[in-house]
Write a protein that holds these residues in place. Structure first.
Motif, PDB file in Angstrom:
ATOM      1  N   MET A   1       0.843  -1.179   0.000  1.00 48.91           N
ATOM      2  CA  MET A   1       0.000   0.000   0.000  1.00 48.91           C
ATOM      3  C   MET A   1       0.887   1.241   0.000  1.00 48.91           C
ATOM      4  SD  MET A   1      -3.101   0.807   0.031  1.00 48.91           S
ATOM      5  CE  MET A   1      -4.416   1.751   0.647  1.00 48.91           C
ATOM      6  N   LEU A   2       0.590   2.142  -0.856  1.00 51.38           N
ATOM      7  CA  LEU A   2       1.363   3.383  -0.946  1.00 51.38           C
ATOM      8  C   LEU A   2       0.944   4.364   0.143  1.00 51.38           C
ATOM      9  CD1 LEU A   2       1.242   3.906  -4.789  1.00 51.38           C
ATOM     10  CD2 LEU A   2       3.229   3.273  -3.445  1.00 51.38           C
ATOM     11  N   ARG A   3       1.911   5.052   0.687  1.00 54.73           N
ATOM     12  CA  ARG A   3       1.640   6.106   1.671  1.00 54.73           C
ATOM     13  C   ARG A   3       1.280   7.399   0.929  1.00 54.73           C
ATOM     14  NH1 ARG A   3       6.447   3.873   3.103  1.00 54.73           N
ATOM     15  NH2 ARG A   3       7.573   5.773   2.586  1.00 54.73           N
ATOM     16  N   ASP A   4       0.676   8.333   1.656  1.00 56.15           N
ATOM     17  CA  ASP A   4       0.277   9.614   1.060  1.00 56.15           C
ATOM     18  C   ASP A   4       1.464  10.336   0.441  1.00 56.15           C
ATOM     19  OD1 ASP A   4      -2.370   9.233   1.738  1.00 56.15           O
ATOM     20  OD2 ASP A   4      -2.266  10.469   3.538  1.00 56.15           O
ATOM     21  N   GLU A   5       2.623  10.276   1.104  1.00 56.41           N
ATOM     22  CA  GLU A   5       3.810  10.945   0.574  1.00 56.41           C
ATOM     23  C   GLU A   5       4.233  10.341  -0.760  1.00 56.41           C
ATOM     24  OE1 GLU A   5       8.155  12.406   2.125  1.00 56.41           O
ATOM     25  OE2 GLU A   5       7.352  10.554   2.947  1.00 56.41           O
ATOM     26  N   GLN A   6       4.134   9.017  -0.884  1.00 55.90           N
ATOM     27  CA  GLN A   6       4.478   8.368  -2.137  1.00 55.90           C
ATOM     28  C   GLN A   6       3.489   8.749  -3.231  1.00 55.90           C
ATOM     29  OE1 GLN A   6       4.511   4.456  -0.292  1.00 55.90           O
ATOM     30  NE2 GLN A   6       6.644   4.195  -0.984  1.00 55.90           N
ATOM     31  N   LEU A   7       2.213   8.789  -2.879  1.00 58.67           N
ATOM     32  CA  LEU A   7       1.199   9.212  -3.850  1.00 58.67           C
ATOM     33  C   LEU A   7       1.433  10.655  -4.288  1.00 58.67           C
ATOM     34  CD1 LEU A   7      -1.965   7.577  -2.306  1.00 58.67           C
ATOM     35  CD2 LEU A   7      -0.933   7.023  -4.512  1.00 58.67           C
ATOM     36  N   SER A   8       1.861  11.489  -3.362  1.00 55.52           N
ATOM     37  CA  SER A   8       2.169  12.873  -3.697  1.00 55.52           C
ATOM     38  C   SER A   8       3.307  12.947  -4.712  1.00 55.52           C
ATOM     39  CB  SER A   8       2.534  13.641  -2.422  1.00 55.52           C
ATOM     40  OG  SER A   8       2.962  14.948  -2.738  1.00 55.52           O
ATOM     41  N   ILE A   9       4.322  12.117  -4.521  1.00 57.75           N
ATOM     42  CA  ILE A   9       5.444  12.083  -5.464  1.00 57.75           C
ATOM     43  C   ILE A   9       4.958  11.609  -6.826  1.00 57.75           C
ATOM     44  CG2 ILE A   9       7.624  10.937  -6.026  1.00 57.75           C
ATOM     45  CD1 ILE A   9       8.177  10.895  -2.953  1.00 57.75           C
ATOM     46  N   LEU A  10       4.148  10.563  -6.849  1.00 57.15           N
ATOM     47  CA  LEU A  10       3.610  10.070  -8.123  1.00 57.15           C
ATOM     48  C   LEU A  10       2.798  11.156  -8.823  1.00 57.15           C
ATOM     49  CD1 LEU A  10       2.469   6.457  -7.167  1.00 57.15           C
ATOM     50  CD2 LEU A  10       4.511   7.123  -8.456  1.00 57.15           C
ATOM     51  N   ARG A  11       1.989  11.879  -8.047  1.00 60.49           N
ATOM     52  CA  ARG A  11       1.186  12.960  -8.621  1.00 60.49           C
ATOM     53  C   ARG A  11       2.082  14.044  -9.212  1.00 60.49           C
ATOM     54  NH1 ARG A  11      -1.014  16.147  -4.325  1.00 60.49           N
ATOM     55  NH2 ARG A  11       0.930  17.213  -4.646  1.00 60.49           N
ATOM     56  N   ASP A  12       3.137  14.410  -8.489  1.00 60.78           N
ATOM     57  CA  ASP A  12       4.060  15.432  -8.983  1.00 60.78           C
ATOM     58  C   ASP A  12       4.721  14.988 -10.283  1.00 60.78           C
ATOM     59  OD1 ASP A  12       3.418  17.014  -6.841  1.00 60.78           O
ATOM     60  OD2 ASP A  12       5.309  16.682  -5.770  1.00 60.78           O
ATOM     61  N   ILE A  13       5.112  13.730 -10.336  1.00 58.24           N
ATOM     62  CA  ILE A  13       5.733  13.211 -11.553  1.00 58.24           C
ATOM     63  C   ILE A  13       4.726  13.218 -12.695  1.00 58.24           C
ATOM     64  CG2 ILE A  13       6.697  11.137 -12.641  1.00 58.24           C
ATOM     65  CD1 ILE A  13       8.008  10.538  -9.885  1.00 58.24           C
ATOM     66  N   SER A  14       3.487  12.832 -12.423  1.00 62.49           N
ATOM     67  CA  SER A  14       2.475  12.801 -13.489  1.00 62.49           C
ATOM     68  C   SER A  14       2.188  14.196 -14.029  1.00 62.49           C
ATOM     69  CB  SER A  14       1.182  12.152 -12.992  1.00 62.49           C
ATOM     70  OG  SER A  14       0.457  13.012 -12.137  1.00 62.49           O
ATOM     71  N   GLN A  15       2.413  15.216 -13.205  1.00 64.95           N
ATOM     72  CA  GLN A  15       2.173  16.596 -13.618  1.00 64.95           C
ATOM     73  C   GLN A  15       3.465  17.285 -14.050  1.00 64.95           C
ATOM     74  OE1 GLN A  15       0.270  18.390 -10.257  1.00 64.95           O
ATOM     75  NE2 GLN A  15      -1.609  17.255 -10.564  1.00 64.95           N
ATOM     76  N   SER A  16       4.533  16.513 -14.153  1.00 62.76           N
ATOM     77  CA  SER A  16       5.848  17.034 -14.550  1.00 62.76           C
ATOM     78  C   SER A  16       6.323  18.145 -13.621  1.00 62.76           C
ATOM     79  CB  SER A  16       5.821  17.531 -16.004  1.00 62.76           C
ATOM     80  OG  SER A  16       5.492  16.485 -16.870  1.00 62.76           O
TER      81      SER A  16
END
Length: 76
Positions: A1-16
């Motif tokens: 399960m991904l933590r919120d911080e990891q999801l935040s990083i994924l979101r940042d990467i998806s938005q460049s």
């Protein structure tokens, strides 16, 4: 399960979005787990990363989830 911080990083990467060097180690773990790939100096979400972002919209907020969906369209 991904933590919120990891999801935040994924979101940042998806938005460049560029992020600070202190998050580089955390990105390394996401790469090892198959959520992110490195393309030259850039990071991109894998299909697994896109799915993770799309499956956790509550952690991202509604407008961020829409943007993540648009980013996933670019990968297909």
């Amino acid at each position: 399960m991904l933590r919120d911080e990891q999801l935040s990083i994924l979101r940042d990467i998806s938005q460049s979005v560029a992020f600070a060097d202190d998050r580089q180690g955390k990105v390394g773990q996401l790469i090892a787990d198959g959520y992110v790939m490195k393309d030259g100096d850039l990071f991109e979400l894998t299909a697994k990363g896109v799915t993770a972002v799309e499956e956790h919209p509550a952690a991202l907020g509604a407008s961020d989830a829409e943007q993540a969906s648009v980013s996933s369209d670019r990968l297909t």
